[in-house]
Scaffold this motif. Structure first.
Motif, PDB file in Angstrom:
ATOM      1  N   THR A   1      14.006  51.798 -37.900  1.00 35.43           N
ATOM      2  CA  THR A   1      13.900  50.817 -36.817  1.00 35.43           C
ATOM      3  C   THR A   1      12.638  51.097 -36.015  1.00 35.43           C
ATOM      4  O   THR A   1      12.440  52.209 -35.520  1.00 35.43           O
ATOM      5  CB  THR A   1      15.134  50.879 -35.897  1.00 35.43           C
TER       6      THR A   1
ATOM      7  N   LYS B   1      13.984  46.134 -37.829  1.00 34.16           N
ATOM      8  CA  LYS B   1      14.705  47.057 -38.696  1.00 34.16           C
ATOM      9  C   LYS B   1      14.345  46.786 -40.155  1.00 34.16           C
ATOM     10  O   LYS B   1      14.433  45.645 -40.624  1.00 34.16           O
ATOM     11  CB  LYS B   1      16.221  46.909 -38.503  1.00 34.16           C
TER      12      LYS B   1
ATOM     13  N   GLY C   1      14.982  41.573 -37.038  1.00 36.55           N
ATOM     14  CA  GLY C   1      14.526  42.050 -35.740  1.00 36.55           C
ATOM     15  C   GLY C   1      14.709  41.027 -34.638  1.00 36.55           C
ATOM     16  O   GLY C   1      15.078  39.873 -34.877  1.00 36.55           O
TER      17      GLY C   1
ATOM     18  N   VAL D   1      21.224  50.548 -30.200  1.00 36.53           N
ATOM     19  CA  VAL D   1      19.998  50.516 -30.996  1.00 36.53           C
ATOM     20  C   VAL D   1      19.231  51.821 -30.804  1.00 36.53           C
ATOM     21  O   VAL D   1      18.957  52.231 -29.680  1.00 36.53           O
ATOM     22  CB  VAL D   1      19.109  49.320 -30.603  1.00 36.53           C
TER      23      VAL D   1
ATOM     24  N   LEU E   1      20.981  45.099 -36.155  1.00 34.61           N
ATOM     25  CA  LEU E   1      20.474  46.220 -35.371  1.00 34.61           C
ATOM     26  C   LEU E   1      21.610  47.124 -34.905  1.00 34.61           C
ATOM     27  O   LEU E   1      21.375  48.293 -34.559  1.00 34.61           O
ATOM     28  CB  LEU E   1      19.672  45.714 -34.174  1.00 34.61           C
TER      29      LEU E   1
END
Length: 329
Positions: free
Chosen positions: A66, A97, A107, A153, A314
């Protein structure tokens, strides 16, 4: 207003929101350079990577990575005559990601005016943390702010884009053929920003390409994202046509990305990007409420945030819980 072939000091202000496509197009361009050995360290690593199974997983020692991608504005003096700080506010923020086994890229973008109350700091727009950080710790503080904003995240790497090299990259391939769908005109003299594009098919140089992908007046985020994807595909095709210049394109692309990724890592991402089908590239924006006037601050829609983060993979769709939201707005 005459166009300038060289990027002016305030040029980066036109780039808020282009980093995701930019990051991918660089990787794609590098991936098409696999026939060139010896003229570029990245190209050499790309060739070597062909003989390694699961190269991205091996290189990063993980199935997913990420990235937080930042595009930073310059801090200019009154009237724009002097650059006070090369990279001040992070006016473009994207969380991306990369899922290597599933050949998936997802993303979300984060509006630069998103209001955040990070513990230990006064409430402010999220793009201010890059400027507030101690010298050398800008990426670290911005990463901390983004992880607090997006519960669950975890950022693995922060990539700060150098947009001065982006214009050179576009010009290096001879410009990018694009059909400009409408009139785009905007002037900000203090920032040395002069967007002036007319409708129709044309070849955009570096400056005009940035005007095209970032023009945001009278547009919404969805329209800008579609425009950026259009540019991404056009750049890839143009880069592949200019195969004799590929070593230089590769090297310039690495300058745009900076030193956040080693040549080996960038080579593995190049091969990964080439293997990702268009339908597996998905991105959106975090959910926000309309900014109350006259304030320009944007507030995150906490009720929808987890679902959006899960939609773009995510966070896990099930089992992930949000921490307390107190202090975020």
């Amino acid at each position: 207003m005459p166009k300038k072939s060289n990027a002016p000091s305030g040029f980066v202000r036109v780039l808020r929101g282009t980093g995701y496509g930019l990051f991918l197009l660089i990787a794609l361009a590098i991936g098409s350079a696999v026939g060139w050995i010896g003229q570029s360290k990245v190209a050499v690593d790309v060739i070597r990577s062909f003989f390694k199974p699961n190269v991205a997983e091996d290189t990063f020692k993980a199935n997913t990575v990420t990235l937080l991608i930042l595009g930073c504005d310059e801090d200019l003096s009154v009237g724009g005559a002097k650059v006070l700080k090369k990279q001040a506010r992070s006016d473009m923020m994207l969380v991306v990601k990369l899922d290597f086994p599933n050949k998936l890229v997802t993303g979300v973008s984060i509006p630069r005016d998103t209001r955040l109350h990070l513990p230990g700091y006064k409430p402010c727009k999220i793009n201010a943390f890059h400027e507030m950080a101690a010298k050398g710790h800008e990426a670290e503080l911005t990463q901390r702010a983004v992880e607090f904003l997006l519960p669950g995240v975890k950022i693995d790497r922060v990539v700060t884009l150098d947009f001065d090299h982006f214009q050179d990259l576009v010009n290096m391939v001879g410009g990018v053929p694009i059909n400009v769908e409408k009139r785009m005109k905007y002037t900000d003299k203090a920032a040395h920003l002069f967007i002036d594009l007319k409708p129709g098919f044309q070849v955009l140089n570096g400056y005009d390409a940035m005007s095209f992908v970032r023009f945001r007046h009278a547009d919404n985020d969805l329209i800008r994202e579609q425009r950026q994807k259009q540019f991404l595909l056009a750049f890839k095709q143009q880069a592949m046509k200019n195969w004799t210049k590929m070593p230089s394109i590769v090297n310039e692309g690495q300058k745009v990305i900076g030193d956040a990724l080693s040549s080996d890592e960038l080579a593995s991402l190049a091969l990964f990007a080439r293997s990702v089908p268009p339908q597996n590239i998905q991105w959106g924006q975090i959910p926000v409420h309309d900014a109350p006037r006259p304030s320009s601050d944007v507030l995150v829609d906490e009720d929808k945030l987890h679902d959006v983060l899960a939609q773009y993979r995510l966070v896990d769709a099930h089992g992930a819980t949000l921490p307390p939201t107190e202090g975020k707005q």
